[in-house]
Structures are given as structure tokens and as C-alpha cells.
Design an enzyme around this catalytic site. Structure first.
Site, PDB file in Angstrom:
ATOM      1  N   GLU A  51       0.863  -1.174   0.000  1.00 40.07           N
ATOM      2  CA  GLU A  51       0.000   0.000   0.000  1.00 40.07           C
ATOM      3  C   GLU A  51       0.902   1.228   0.000  1.00 40.07           C
ATOM      4  O   GLU A  51       1.803   1.339   0.832  1.00 40.07           O
ATOM      5  CB  GLU A  51      -0.873   0.041   1.259  1.00 40.07           C
ATOM      6  CG  GLU A  51      -1.771  -1.157   1.456  1.00 40.07           C
ATOM      7  CD  GLU A  51      -2.442  -1.120   2.821  1.00 40.07           C
ATOM      8  OE1 GLU A  51      -2.294  -0.103   3.546  1.00 40.07           O
ATOM      9  OE2 GLU A  51      -3.110  -2.106   3.185  1.00 40.07           O
ATOM     10  N   ASP A 106      -3.967   8.109  11.609  1.00 38.20           N
ATOM     11  CA  ASP A 106      -2.582   7.672  11.704  1.00 38.20           C
ATOM     12  C   ASP A 106      -1.935   8.140  12.999  1.00 38.20           C
ATOM     13  O   ASP A 106      -2.154   9.260  13.456  1.00 38.20           O
ATOM     14  CB  ASP A 106      -1.777   8.199  10.506  1.00 38.20           C
ATOM     15  CG  ASP A 106      -2.187   7.532   9.211  1.00 38.20           C
ATOM     16  OD1 ASP A 106      -2.315   6.293   9.218  1.00 38.20           O
ATOM     17  OD2 ASP A 106      -2.390   8.226   8.208  1.00 38.20           O
TER      18      ASP A 106
END
Length: 271
Positions: free
Chosen positions: A53, A64
Site C-alpha cells: 500500500e 494515523d
């Protein structure tokens, strides 16, 4: 040019036939630089990743943790653009033959133009897109563009997702389902708990798509633990950390390659 959604499916199917989970690695494009990022993604596949990815760095990466936020900040300060993300996908796929997906928040794609983004990602040989913050109810424009260009649309499910919500998400997703192992942001964890196993079980009750688990896996033992119940094991922060902590690029690339090898051994060990 059509994307590589079929390649993604065949790689996941082959791992299943081999009695193991697929190993999926993540790195943001442009980190530490665009050129070095291409080399790092390539090293991940050389080390043992089945699928990669490539992240599209974002100024507000709400899902994140601090490690990936740091890498995103480095990439953004380096001037990374969507063209660099597409280039990273193209060159990594050309160098390895592995399926390469883009992981991105919706806002940059929406501003760029979903049709344009899908066309360029497919032309680069991309296999699909993971869109962690795009609600399925608002995804039709993207899904049509992705289908037209042969790209998978991967949605993220979480332990908080109710069964009816899981069914709604998996009914329109393609490629695989990204199961977030726990509530919270990305990052390495001491353990990847029972929440993940329960989420995989509930998700599988709604779909025949492979279910890959991410958030928290950082070493071979954790990869083996998740591989006991998931079709794929997704690792991001641990790869980023190898590059962040390295004194120089070559050491970082060697660390990424080594970690991929250790994780690949883990997904084959399965506990």
C-alpha cells in the site's frame, strides 16, 4: 489501461491456497524522498511482502499515529504531490510485479477529481484504493470510476462497526476488507487483541471477500498471531520506523527488507 484488481485477487487466493495469510506492507509516498520511497517499497516486496500500500500523505491524517504522521510530514515538506504518489505506484509495480494499492483520505481525491485519479492510478498499474474515511453512502462516484478502470475499492471496518453496518460496507467493497484491529490510530502495539479476531469473524459472516487486519502488528510473533484468523496481515508503522530510526538510507532499506522477511516467516508460522 485497466488496473490490476485481478492481480490482487490472485495473490490473495494464492496465499490462501498455500495455507497462510498474505503479507501487506504500507509506506507513504515521498518518504524519505520520492526516489527513496520507491526503493523502500521495492525492498518490502523483495523481503517478502505479497502486496503493498502506497500512502498519499495528508496534512491531517486523523487515523494515523505519530510514526506515520512524522513520515507524512517529511513527505509533505519535501513537496510530494499526487503525481509522485502515482509514480511510486507505477515504479514499484513495474519493479516487483506485486499488486500496489493507494491508501488515501478522501479529500485529496475529491479535490483532484475521482475520475482523473482513478484513471491515473489504473494507468500506473495500481490495483485499487483504500479509503479509510469515505462513508459507503457517499462512495458511489468513486466506486463507479474505480470499476470503470479496473480498480478495487477497499473499505475499512472497525470493532465498533455493528453487524448491519458491516453488511452494508462489504456489499459494495471489492478486493478485500481492511479490518482495523482496534479502536484508535495506527502504530505498533504490545499485542493485537481479541477484538480483531471477533471483527474478522463478524465481517466474514457478511462477505466472501478476504479480510485483512491492520493496526498494531510490528513483529513476526504478532504477524503469526493475526495470521491464525485473518486472510492478510497489514504492517505500516513498523516499516516506517525502520526508515526513521536508520542512520542512513541504505541501512534503512536493509532494515525494511529484513523486517519484511521476518514478517513473511511469521504469516507462514501462524502462531
Amino acid at each position: 489501461m485497466a488496473g490490476n484488481v485481478e492481480l490482487l485477487g490472485s495473490v490473495l487466493a494464492r496465499a490462501k491456497e498455500e495455507g497462510r495469510s498474505a503479507l501487506v506492507g504500507y509506506l507513504p509516498a515521498g518518504f524519505p524522498t520520492v526516489d527513496a520511497g520507491v526503493r523502500a517499497v521495492t525492498a518490502m516486496v523483495e523481503g517478502g511482502c505479497d502486496i503493498v500500500e502506497v500512502g498519499l500523505p495528508h496534512s491531517d491524517p486523523v487515523l494515523d499515529g505519530p510514526v506515520i504522521q512524522t513520515a507524512d510530514d517529511i513527505a509533505l515538506r519535501g513537496g510530494v504531490r499526487i503525481a509522485d504518489v502515482v509514480r511510486t505506484v507505477r515504479e514499484a509495480h513495474a519493479a516487483t510485479g506485486a499488486p500496489v494499492l493507494c491508501m488515501t483520505y478522501w479529500n485529496p481525491v475529491d479535490r483532484y477529481g475521482p475520475e482523473r485519479f482513478a484513471a491515473e492510478l489504473a494507468e500506473a498499474g495500481g490495483a485499487g484504493c483504500i479509503l479509510p474515511d469515505l462513508p459507503v453512502e457517499e462512495s458511489e462516484v468513486w466506486r463507479k470510476a474505480a470499476e470503470q478502470h479496473g480498480l478495487a475499492t477497499v473499505f475499512v471496518v472497525a470493532p465498533s462497526s455493528r453487524d448491519e453496518r458491516l453488511a452494508r460496507i462489504t456489499a459494495v467493497g471489492t478486493g478485500f476488507v481492511y479490518a482495523a484491529s482496534l479502536m484508535g490510530v495506527t502504530g505498533t502495539r504490545e499485542s493485537v487483541g481479541e477484538q480483531a479476531q471477533d471483527l474478522v469473524r463478524r465481517t466474514r459472516a457478511t462477505t466472501a471477500l478476504p479480510v485483512c487486519v491492520g493496526l498494531g502488528v510490528s513483529d513476526a510473533d504478532q504477524a503469526a498471531q493475526v495470521a491464525r484468523f485473518a486472510d492478510g496481515v497489514i504492517v505500516g508503522s513498523a516499516f516506517v520506523k525502520r526508515l526513521l530510526d536508520a542512520p542512513d538510507l541504505e541501512t534503512g532499506l536493509a532494515g525494511v527488507r529484513t523486517l519484511a522477511g521476518e514478517l513473511a516467516e511469521g504469516v507462514r508460522r501462524r502462531g
